[in-house]
Design a protein around this motif. Structure first.
Motif, PDB file in Angstrom:
ATOM      1  N   VAL A 122       1.032  -1.022  -0.059  1.00  0.00           N
ATOM      2  CA  VAL A 122       0.175   0.303  -0.162  1.00  0.00           C
ATOM      3  C   VAL A 122       0.668   0.826  -0.326  1.00  0.00           C
ATOM      4  CG1 VAL A 122      -1.745   1.532   1.374  1.00  0.00           C
ATOM      5  CG2 VAL A 122      -2.073  -1.162   1.539  1.00  0.00           C
TER       6      VAL A 122
ATOM      7  N   LYS B 157      -0.353   4.979  -0.523  1.00  0.00           N
ATOM      8  CA  LYS B 157      -0.513   5.945  -0.522  1.00  0.00           C
ATOM      9  C   LYS B 157       0.443   6.873   0.312  1.00  0.00           C
ATOM     10  CE  LYS B 157      -3.313   4.463   3.568  1.00  0.00           C
ATOM     11  NZ  LYS B 157      -4.266   3.764   4.436  1.00  0.00           N
TER      12      LYS B 157
ATOM     13  N   ASN C 154      -5.218   4.770  -2.538  1.00  0.00           N
ATOM     14  CA  ASN C 154      -7.223   4.173  -1.472  1.00  0.00           C
ATOM     15  C   ASN C 154      -7.821   5.694  -2.176  1.00  0.00           C
ATOM     16  OD1 ASN C 154      -5.609   6.309  -0.100  1.00  0.00           O
ATOM     17  ND2 ASN C 154      -6.639   5.925   1.643  1.00  0.00           N
TER      18      ASN C 154
ATOM     19  N   ILE D  55      -7.913   0.129  -3.457  1.00  0.00           N
ATOM     20  CA  ILE D  55      -8.704  -0.357  -1.325  1.00  0.00           C
ATOM     21  C   ILE D  55      -8.801   1.027  -0.329  1.00  0.00           C
ATOM     22  CG2 ILE D  55      -6.458  -1.978  -1.596  1.00  0.00           C
ATOM     23  CD1 ILE D  55      -5.194  -0.559   0.546  1.00  0.00           C
TER      24      ILE D  55
ATOM     25  N   MET E  95     -13.709  -7.500   1.075  1.00  0.00           N
ATOM     26  CA  MET E  95     -12.721  -6.877   1.466  1.00  0.00           C
ATOM     27  C   MET E  95     -13.143  -6.839   2.883  1.00  0.00           C
ATOM     28  SD  MET E  95     -11.994  -3.950   1.628  1.00  0.00           S
ATOM     29  CE  MET E  95     -10.986  -1.843   1.985  1.00  0.00           C
TER      30      MET E  95
ATOM     31  N   ILE F 254     -12.608  -4.486   6.657  1.00  0.00           N
ATOM     32  CA  ILE F 254     -11.537  -3.480   7.487  1.00  0.00           C
ATOM     33  C   ILE F 254     -11.578  -3.681   8.678  1.00  0.00           C
ATOM     34  CG2 ILE F 254     -10.390  -1.355   7.900  1.00  0.00           C
ATOM     35  CD1 ILE F 254     -10.855  -0.676   5.233  1.00  0.00           C
TER      36      ILE F 254
ATOM     37  N   MET G 111      -3.167  -6.414   7.454  1.00  0.00           N
ATOM     38  CA  MET G 111      -2.563  -5.001   7.202  1.00  0.00           C
ATOM     39  C   MET G 111      -1.636  -4.966   8.132  1.00  0.00           C
ATOM     40  SD  MET G 111      -5.848  -1.795   7.062  1.00  0.00           S
ATOM     41  CE  MET G 111      -5.460  -1.183   8.527  1.00  0.00           C
ATOM     42  N   SER G 112      -0.609  -3.873   8.278  1.00  0.00           N
ATOM     43  CA  SER G 112       0.261  -4.836   8.766  1.00  0.00           C
ATOM     44  C   SER G 112       0.490  -4.858  10.116  1.00  0.00           C
ATOM     45  CB  SER G 112       0.949  -3.007   8.885  1.00  0.00           C
ATOM     46  OG  SER G 112       2.016  -2.330   7.891  1.00  0.00           O
TER      47      SER G 112
ATOM     48  N   ARG H  86      -3.330  -5.655   2.722  1.00  0.00           N
ATOM     49  CA  ARG H  86      -2.804  -4.815   2.201  1.00  0.00           C
ATOM     50  C   ARG H  86      -2.006  -4.358   2.978  1.00  0.00           C
ATOM     51  NH1 ARG H  86      -8.545  -5.574   3.096  1.00  0.00           N
ATOM     52  NH2 ARG H  86      -7.852  -4.284   4.513  1.00  0.00           N
ATOM     53  N   VAL H  87      -0.698  -4.273   2.275  1.00  0.00           N
ATOM     54  CA  VAL H  87       0.481  -4.114   3.849  1.00  0.00           C
ATOM     55  C   VAL H  87       1.176  -2.460   3.427  1.00  0.00           C
ATOM     56  CG1 VAL H  87       1.904  -5.015   5.062  1.00  0.00           C
ATOM     57  CG2 VAL H  87       0.267  -6.176   4.083  1.00  0.00           C
ATOM     58  N   GLY H  88       1.154  -1.724   4.237  1.00  0.00           N
ATOM     59  CA  GLY H  88       1.330  -0.258   3.899  1.00  0.00           C
ATOM     60  C   GLY H  88       3.216   0.119   5.172  1.00  0.00           C
ATOM     61  N   SER H  89       3.158   0.632   6.306  1.00  0.00           N
ATOM     62  CA  SER H  89       3.367   1.660   6.995  1.00  0.00           C
ATOM     63  C   SER H  89       4.503  -0.384   7.129  1.00  0.00           C
ATOM     64  CB  SER H  89       3.311   1.974   8.023  1.00  0.00           C
ATOM     65  OG  SER H  89       2.078   1.212   8.590  1.00  0.00           O
TER      66      SER H  89
ATOM     67  N   ARG I 182       3.910   6.299   6.835  1.00  0.00           N
ATOM     68  CA  ARG I 182       3.254   7.089   6.371  1.00  0.00           C
ATOM     69  C   ARG I 182       3.976   8.915   6.545  1.00  0.00           C
ATOM     70  NH1 ARG I 182      -0.081   3.158   5.612  1.00  0.00           N
ATOM     71  NH2 ARG I 182      -1.399   4.206   6.869  1.00  0.00           N
TER      72      ARG I 182
HETATM   73  C1  LIG Z   1      -3.736   1.781   4.769  1.00  0.00           C
HETATM   74  C2  LIG Z   1      -4.470   0.812   4.422  1.00  0.00           C
HETATM   75  C3  LIG Z   1      -4.245  -0.244   4.672  1.00  0.00           C
HETATM   76  C4  LIG Z   1      -2.645  -0.309   4.908  1.00  0.00           C
HETATM   77  O1  LIG Z   1      -2.291  -0.287   6.612  1.00  0.00           O
HETATM   78  P1  LIG Z   1      -1.501   0.230   7.364  1.00  0.00           P
HETATM   79  O2  LIG Z   1      -1.474   0.043   8.607  1.00  0.00           O
HETATM   80  O3  LIG Z   1      -0.170   0.862   6.692  1.00  0.00           O
HETATM   81  O4  LIG Z   1      -0.840  -2.055   7.017  1.00  0.00           O
HETATM   82  C5  LIG Z   1      -4.757  -1.373   4.196  1.00  0.00           C
HETATM   83  N1  LIG Z   1      -6.080  -1.490   3.695  1.00  0.00           N
HETATM   84  C6  LIG Z   1      -7.276  -0.383   3.454  1.00  0.00           C
HETATM   85  C7  LIG Z   1      -7.677  -0.169   2.657  1.00  0.00           C
HETATM   86  C8  LIG Z   1      -5.996   1.168   3.797  1.00  0.00           C
HETATM   87  O5  LIG Z   1      -6.854   2.495   3.244  1.00  0.00           O
END
Ligand SMILES: *Cc1c(COP(=O)(O)O)cnc(C)c1O
Length: 217
Positions: free
Chosen positions: A29, A31, A52, A76, A157, A159, A189-190, A205-208, A214
């Motif tokens: 991810v 963003k 996103n 996402i 999906m 959250i 996620m993370s 879905r892994v970002g940080s 971020r």
């Molecule tokens: C930002 C986001 C993520 C990633 O989040 P992290 O905690 O950084 O891994 C996953 N899913 C969605 C829908 C997001 O908006």
């Protein structure tokens, strides 16, 4: 954390869950991350990314797609109906299909464009007012409605609410998918992707954890 660490942790989680290696797709991810960080992950060979916001993605991904072959881009975040067309043109998958108006718009545009991204239906498993997604009780009907429109529905999906045990929500999503014959589960996620893999996630879905915290743009 880094991309390699996450890939190792995914492989371990797959093994612990008795699932085949490679059965989980990692959506990185990107963003709000600086382009230099995104480029570094592309240079390591990763190709699957999540954004996103349509507008933000339009600002960076056309260039990256020219530089790197095989980019697989996932939306996402919530989508306004008036952004459906650019979203369908840019993304390979959309994880936030959550209402009939959007489904009808996608169906019409799919006819016109002659293609349609893979679709994941977002389920608001925690029934939170501020969160997008169909409520669990409405999910079966909405899935059928989307399938009747010939949309390529690959899965669901969610959250989970921040203050609840994520595993309960992952299990609920898996149950709704199973009873509707859907194979895809976009969850984790993370902070909780290993738990999600144990409960059947096919797309995390892994970002940080990959890119670092971020930084606001
Ligand atoms: C930002 C986001 C993520 C990633 O989040 P992290 O905690 O950084 O891994 C996953 N899913 C969605 C829908 C997001 O908006």
């Amino acid at each position: 954390m880094s991309l390699d660490d996450i890939i190792t942790r995914i492989a371990n989680a797959e093994e612990n869950a008795g699932r085949p290696q490679g059965s989980v797709s990692l959506i990185a991810v990107s963003k709000v991350q600086p382009n230099t960080r995104v480029q570094a992950v592309l240079e390591q060979g990763h190709r699957c990314f999540g954004e996103n916001r349509v507008q933000e993605a339009e600002g960076k991904w056309p260039d990256f797609k020219q530089q790197f072959d095989g980019v697989d881009l996932h939306l996402i975040g919530p989508l306004q109906t008036n952004k459906a067309r650019p979203a369908m043109e840019l993304f390979d998958a959309i994880h936030t299909l959550d209402r009939p108006k959007l489904a009808n718009t996608f169906a019409r545009l799919a006819q016109e464009l002659g293609r349609c991204p893979d679709m994941f239906i977002q389920v608001n498993t925690g029934e939170e007012d501020q969160k997008a997604g169909v409520f669990p009780i409405d999910a079966d009907d909405f899935i059928k409605e989307c399938q009747a429109l010939d949309l390529p529905v690959r899965g669901l999906m969610c959250i989970p609410p921040v203050d609840e045990e994520a595993a309960l929500h992952f299990a609920l999503l898996a149950k709704i998918a199973a009873r509707n014959g859907l194979a895809g589960l976009s969850m984790g996620m993370s902070s909780d992707f290993e738990k999600a893999i144990a409960l059947g996630a096919t797309h995390i879905r892994v970002g940080s954890a990959i890119f670092g915290e971020r930084v606001s743009s």
